[in-house]
Scaffold this active site. Structure first.
Site, PDB file in Angstrom:
ATOM      1  N   ASP A 111      38.527   7.993  -7.428  1.00  0.00           N
ATOM      2  CA  ASP A 111      38.525   9.463  -7.259  1.00  0.00           C
ATOM      3  C   ASP A 111      38.667  10.113  -4.936  1.00  0.00           C
ATOM      4  O   ASP A 111      38.095  10.515  -5.162  1.00  0.00           O
ATOM      5  CB  ASP A 111      37.227   9.451  -7.322  1.00  0.00           C
ATOM      6  CG  ASP A 111      35.777   9.145  -7.574  1.00  0.00           C
ATOM      7  OD1 ASP A 111      35.931   8.137  -6.371  1.00  0.00           O
ATOM      8  OD2 ASP A 111      34.937   8.983  -7.654  1.00  0.00           O
ATOM      9  N   GLU A 187      27.678  -2.052   1.471  1.00  0.00           N
ATOM     10  CA  GLU A 187      28.764  -2.726   2.618  1.00  0.00           C
ATOM     11  C   GLU A 187      28.129  -3.661   3.347  1.00  0.00           C
ATOM     12  O   GLU A 187      28.913  -4.146   4.220  1.00  0.00           O
ATOM     13  CB  GLU A 187      28.213  -1.014   3.482  1.00  0.00           C
ATOM     14  CG  GLU A 187      29.592  -0.211   2.854  1.00  0.00           C
ATOM     15  CD  GLU A 187      28.300   0.936   1.931  1.00  0.00           C
ATOM     16  OE1 GLU A 187      27.891   0.469   1.456  1.00  0.00           O
ATOM     17  OE2 GLU A 187      29.256   1.819   0.538  1.00  0.00           O
TER      18      GLU A 187
HETATM   19  O1  LIG Z   1      32.050   2.022 -14.665  1.00  0.00           O
HETATM   20  C1  LIG Z   1      32.444   1.966 -13.297  1.00  0.00           C
HETATM   21  C2  LIG Z   1      32.575   3.050 -13.451  1.00  0.00           C
HETATM   22  C3  LIG Z   1      33.254   2.873 -11.667  1.00  0.00           C
HETATM   23  N1  LIG Z   1      34.117   2.058 -10.703  1.00  0.00           N
HETATM   24  C4  LIG Z   1      34.746   1.963  -9.294  1.00  0.00           C
HETATM   25  O2  LIG Z   1      33.841   1.950  -8.578  1.00  0.00           O
HETATM   26  C5  LIG Z   1      33.839   2.912  -7.635  1.00  0.00           C
HETATM   27  C6  LIG Z   1      32.989   3.756  -7.234  1.00  0.00           C
HETATM   28  O3  LIG Z   1      32.254   4.702  -8.156  1.00  0.00           O
HETATM   29  P1  LIG Z   1      32.127   5.932  -8.696  1.00  0.00           P
HETATM   30  O4  LIG Z   1      33.815   6.932  -7.246  1.00  0.00           O
HETATM   31  O5  LIG Z   1      31.756   6.728  -9.950  1.00  0.00           O
HETATM   32  O6  LIG Z   1      30.757   5.806  -7.315  1.00  0.00           O
HETATM   33  P2  LIG Z   1      30.152   7.025  -6.684  1.00  0.00           P
HETATM   34  O7  LIG Z   1      31.593   6.781  -5.292  1.00  0.00           O
HETATM   35  O8  LIG Z   1      30.347   8.272  -6.465  1.00  0.00           O
HETATM   36  O9  LIG Z   1      29.189   6.404  -5.447  1.00  0.00           O
HETATM   37  C7  LIG Z   1      35.686   3.553  -7.625  1.00  0.00           C
HETATM   38  O10 LIG Z   1      36.782   3.068  -7.621  1.00  0.00           O
HETATM   39  C8  LIG Z   1      35.077   3.586  -9.714  1.00  0.00           C
HETATM   40  O11 LIG Z   1      36.585   3.080  -9.749  1.00  0.00           O
HETATM   41  C9  LIG Z   1      33.826   1.268 -11.607  1.00  0.00           C
HETATM   42  O12 LIG Z   1      34.697   0.044 -11.355  1.00  0.00           O
HETATM   43  N2  LIG Z   1      33.251   0.834 -12.644  1.00  0.00           N
HETATM   44 MN   LIG Z   2      33.786   7.664  -5.543  1.00  0.00          MN
END
Ligand SMILES: O=c1ccn([C@@H]2O[C@H](COP(=O)(O)OP(=O)(O)O)[C@@H](O)[C@H]2O)c(=O)[nH]1
Ligand SMILES: [Mn+2]
Ligand SMILES: O=c1ccn([C@@H]2O[C@H](COP(=O)(O)OP(=O)(O)O)[C@@H](O)[C@H]2O)c(=O)[nH]1
Ligand SMILES: [Mn+2]
Lengths: 236, 236
Positions: A111, A187
């Protein structure tokens, strides 16, 4: 819908994100996309999208174990997401590469918003770890991080803020993301096993250009579609 | 930040959206992008982005008059957004085209997700009005719309769900978006002046493919950046 799912809303957004990301990646020469679905099996939605994308790709899956899943009601910082999936990709790379294979590994959330210039920066040079985002650079070396929250973490970088040379990953088989890492230390859990701070190679003009944006897509309000119900032959 | 703005959060998202959209449009041959900023003047943020995009573009601006602006506290359906901006683009097209110029005009929100196949569909053929999304098609003609809300509107289509041949727009100088149109009737306010329902040409396999997704980007939580304050030399 042709691809039933217990979670229709996230899936709608997921497809939009993958369409958008795949079209960005389509500009990048020499790229191989490893897509790891968080699901008990690969889904036709993603398979079809990848097959039509024009990209070189590998499609894997691994489901996050229930005890590590973040619930809708949990605050977003409670657990990192996509950890098992990133580790699955590392495993695949180790199984399918020769120790001397060149390449750079970048962990791309679906995203985020990636500038095409990012991929030029990631590609350039034969280095170990590299970073951008907003490390503090002095004399061409990273000396710390500018972060609003716990800047003293070993690597106060977002997942989208670094890339690692494939040979370095292959030479350090134990390096992986720790799904139980403390908040903000995911990380660091990988990078600490790979490099020290001063081995990082700053990119993007000493880390002064913003080439990735941590965007999130709003959950659609599904009122209208819920009213109408699914249509049998339309893939959403 | 080098480009001060009274609304830092929307601006961050705006740049991400424009980066993402410009990189999608970069795949499309023969495209000219008309970008109309909702601002009292064109901003350097957008000028720079367009200049670096590699796209053919025209950069315009018009500020939404205060009495038509939607406030943060207003519900999203209270007023349509981007109306004056679309009308400004129509005006520019009329001033800079010859009556017989070919071309197809498509009104693209900056935050939607566009499949590259959309542009193939929009391009094909020399027609008047065309539509996709989910009009109901019988015998190759649009006979109505599938919409959860007021499907009996003259054109129950979203802005992203149709395109218009440029010659048709030029031949109907009075056709424009009505900023005071009733909720959901903005699209109809333009289209009613241009075509009747049965003149619409269904695209995307009789309107059964989803090629645009009405995505919205979450407003970032700015806590960390607010804590740190802006940095003088980093363009965010
Ligand atoms: O149930 C889930 C939700 C998210 N993701 C992946 O984990 C990554 C980080 O998730 P998200 O974008 O929701 O986290 P944020 O960037 O908001 O911290 C993304 O590549 C998602 O596709 C996943 O594998 N399983
Ligand atoms: Mn994200
Ligand atoms: O103050 C504003 C807010 C939005 N827009 C534009 O109007 C269009 C529709 O706005 P938005 O995406 O917020 O509406 P939605 O799609 O959520 O109904 C987009 O292209 C925006 O760039 C604008 O010109 N001025
Ligand atoms: Mn929108």
């Amino acid at each position: 819908s042709r691809y039933p799912s217990p979670r229709p809303c996230p899936r709608l957004v997921q497809k939009a994100e993958l369409v958008r990301l795949s079209q960005t990646l389509l500009h990048v020469k020499g790229l191989h996309w490893i897509v790891v679905e968080d699901a008990p099996a690969r889904t036709p939605l993603v398979s079809t999208l990848l097959a039509q994308s024009g990209l070189s790709f590998t499609h894997l899956h691994v489901e996050t174990p229930p005890e590590l899943q973040r619930q809708e009601s949990d605050p977003t910082w409670l657990r990192p997401r996509g950890v098992e999936q990133r580790n699955r990709a590392l495993q695949w790379l180790r199984e399918h590469s020769q120790p001397s294979d060149p390449g750079v590994v970048y962990f791309a959330d679906d995203d985020n918003t990636y500038s095409l210039r990012l991929f030029e920066e990631v590609r350039a040079g034969p280095s170990g770890g590299r970073c951008w985002g907003r490390p503090l650079v002095e004399g061409g070396r990273v000396v710390g991080f500018r972060a609003g929250w716990r800047p003293t973490r070993p690597f106060a970088l977002d997942m989208a803020g670094f890339a690692v040379a494939l040979p370095l990953l292959l030479a350090t088989p134990r390096a992986r993301f720790d799904p139980r890492a403390e908040r903000g230390f995911l990380e660091s859990s990988l990078l600490s096993a790979l490099v020290s701070l001063d081995q990082l190679e700053p990119k993007a003009n000493n880390c002064t250009k913003v080439l990735v944006r941590h965007t999130r897509t709003e959950k659609p309000k599904m009122k209208q579609e819920e009213l109408l119900g699914p249509e049998p032959d339309i893939e959403v």
